[in-house]
Design a protein around this motif. Structure first.
Motif, PDB file in Angstrom:
ATOM      1  N   VAL A  16      15.822   9.491 -16.827  1.00  7.68           N
ATOM      2  CA  VAL A  16      16.357  10.849 -16.724  1.00  7.68           C
ATOM      3  C   VAL A  16      17.707  10.940 -17.439  1.00  7.68           C
ATOM      4  O   VAL A  16      17.976  11.913 -18.152  1.00  7.68           O
ATOM      5  N   ALA A  17      18.543   9.921 -17.286  1.00  6.71           N
ATOM      6  CA  ALA A  17      19.863   9.938 -17.923  1.00  6.71           C
ATOM      7  C   ALA A  17      19.756   9.996 -19.444  1.00  6.71           C
ATOM      8  O   ALA A  17      20.536  10.680 -20.107  1.00  6.71           O
ATOM      9  N   VAL A  18      18.790   9.309 -20.011  1.00  6.32           N
ATOM     10  CA  VAL A  18      18.665   9.230 -21.462  1.00  6.32           C
ATOM     11  C   VAL A  18      17.684  10.261 -22.022  1.00  6.32           C
ATOM     12  O   VAL A  18      17.966  10.918 -23.017  1.00  6.32           O
ATOM     13  N   LEU A  19      16.544  10.413 -21.371  1.00  7.47           N
ATOM     14  CA  LEU A  19      15.476  11.239 -21.924  1.00  7.47           C
ATOM     15  C   LEU A  19      15.401  12.644 -21.345  1.00  7.47           C
ATOM     16  O   LEU A  19      14.672  13.490 -21.848  1.00  7.47           O
ATOM     17  N   GLY A  20      16.111  12.899 -20.259  1.00  9.37           N
ATOM     18  CA  GLY A  20      16.086  14.222 -19.644  1.00  9.37           C
ATOM     19  C   GLY A  20      15.142  14.268 -18.455  1.00  9.37           C
ATOM     20  O   GLY A  20      14.519  13.273 -18.089  1.00  9.37           O
ATOM     21  N   ASP A  21      15.040  15.419 -17.864  1.00  8.01           N
ATOM     22  CA  ASP A  21      14.245  15.589 -16.646  1.00  8.01           C
ATOM     23  C   ASP A  21      12.759  15.339 -16.895  1.00  8.01           C
ATOM     24  O   ASP A  21      12.247  15.559 -17.988  1.00  8.01           O
ATOM     25  N   PHE A  22      12.096  14.889 -15.858  1.00 10.10           N
ATOM     26  CA  PHE A  22      10.654  14.691 -15.898  1.00 10.10           C
ATOM     27  C   PHE A  22       9.941  16.030 -15.861  1.00 10.10           C
ATOM     28  O   PHE A  22      10.431  16.986 -15.262  1.00 10.10           O
ATOM     29  N   SER A  23       8.772  16.068 -16.457  1.00 12.21           N
ATOM     30  CA  SER A  23       7.934  17.258 -16.340  1.00 12.21           C
ATOM     31  C   SER A  23       7.379  17.296 -14.914  1.00 12.21           C
ATOM     32  O   SER A  23       7.363  16.280 -14.211  1.00 12.21           O
ATOM     33  N   SER A  24       6.899  18.450 -14.490  1.00 11.92           N
ATOM     34  CA  SER A  24       6.403  18.596 -13.113  1.00 11.92           C
ATOM     35  C   SER A  24       5.216  17.672 -12.841  1.00 11.92           C
ATOM     36  O   SER A  24       5.089  17.133 -11.736  1.00 11.92           O
ATOM     37  N   ASP A  25       4.358  17.431 -13.850  1.00 13.67           N
ATOM     38  CA  ASP A  25       3.225  16.538 -13.616  1.00 13.67           C
ATOM     39  C   ASP A  25       3.686  15.094 -13.434  1.00 13.67           C
ATOM     40  O   ASP A  25       3.130  14.353 -12.630  1.00 13.67           O
ATOM     41  N   MET A  26       4.747  14.691 -14.133  1.00 15.55           N
ATOM     42  CA  MET A  26       5.256  13.330 -13.965  1.00 15.55           C
ATOM     43  C   MET A  26       5.947  13.177 -12.608  1.00 15.55           C
ATOM     44  O   MET A  26       5.827  12.138 -11.973  1.00 15.55           O
ATOM     45  N   ILE A  27       6.643  14.212 -12.163  1.00 18.59           N
ATOM     46  CA  ILE A  27       7.274  14.167 -10.846  1.00 18.59           C
ATOM     47  C   ILE A  27       6.202  13.970  -9.783  1.00 18.59           C
ATOM     48  O   ILE A  27       6.344  13.129  -8.890  1.00 18.59           O
ATOM     49  N   LEU A  28       5.123  14.708  -9.891  1.00 20.40           N
ATOM     50  CA  LEU A  28       4.024  14.579  -8.939  1.00 20.40           C
ATOM     51  C   LEU A  28       3.439  13.166  -8.969  1.00 20.40           C
ATOM     52  O   LEU A  28       3.210  12.558  -7.925  1.00 20.40           O
ATOM     53  N   ARG A  29       3.215  12.626 -10.150  1.00 18.18           N
ATOM     54  CA  ARG A  29       2.680  11.257 -10.264  1.00 18.18           C
ATOM     55  C   ARG A  29       3.611  10.235  -9.625  1.00 18.18           C
ATOM     56  O   ARG A  29       3.159   9.321  -8.933  1.00 18.18           O
ATOM     57  N   ILE A  30       4.904  10.390  -9.861  1.00 15.35           N
ATOM     58  CA  ILE A  30       5.881   9.459  -9.284  1.00 15.35           C
ATOM     59  C   ILE A  30       5.901   9.588  -7.770  1.00 15.35           C
ATOM     60  O   ILE A  30       5.934   8.588  -7.051  1.00 15.35           O
ATOM     61  N   GLN A  31       5.879  10.812  -7.273  1.00 18.22           N
ATOM     62  CA  GLN A  31       5.891  11.030  -5.822  1.00 18.22           C
ATOM     63  C   GLN A  31       4.667  10.420  -5.157  1.00 18.22           C
ATOM     64  O   GLN A  31       4.758   9.889  -4.054  1.00 18.22           O
ATOM     65  N   ILE A  32       3.526  10.505  -5.806  1.00 13.54           N
ATOM     66  CA  ILE A  32       2.297   9.944  -5.237  1.00 13.54           C
ATOM     67  C   ILE A  32       2.361   8.419  -5.210  1.00 13.54           C
ATOM     68  O   ILE A  32       1.978   7.781  -4.234  1.00 13.54           O
TER      69      ILE A  32
END
Length: 116
Positions: free
Chosen positions: A26-42
């Motif tokens: 996130v610090a280098v590449l910016g915020d995650f897309s909503s689908d990536m956030i969901l994948r990480i949360q799962i």
């Protein structure tokens, strides 16, 4: 990488590896897309706060080298002044495969135009 070093610092603590990599991405590449956030949360608990689906959990327990990196991290957008270079790096470093373009498409970027 562009400055002669690795893009991300190492994290030797296996227990905190995913959390560390999430913060540095996130610090280098910016915020995650909503689908990536969901994948990480799962797949991983404790990466995001309970209050918000996209707010990262406090990095206070990360190793010192990772926290030091986060304090001085420069976003890709700030680190690369040349637009052609930024466009290529931005597309090659997309976290979500759905957001990346194919290599044939990348070769069409102006960055790869022949210099006369």
């Amino acid at each position: 990488m562009l400055k002669g070093g690795p893009l991300f610092p190492p994290c030797d603590d296996e227990r905190l590896y995913v959390k560390a990599k999430t913060h540095v991405f996130v610090a280098v590449l910016g915020d995650f897309s909503s689908d990536m956030i969901l994948r990480i949360q799962i797949a991983h608990r404790g990466i995001f706060t309970d209050r918000s689906q996209c707010e990262l959990a406090d990095p206070g327990d990360l190793p010192n080298n990772v926290r030091d990196f986060l304090e001085r991290a420069e976003s890709l957008r700030d680190a690369i002044c040349d637009k052609a270079t930024f466009d290529v790096m931005d597309y090659l470093l997309k976290i979500s495969p759905d957001d990346r373009v194919g290599l044939d498409d990348v070769l069409d970027f102006s960055y790869f135009d022949a210099v006369d």
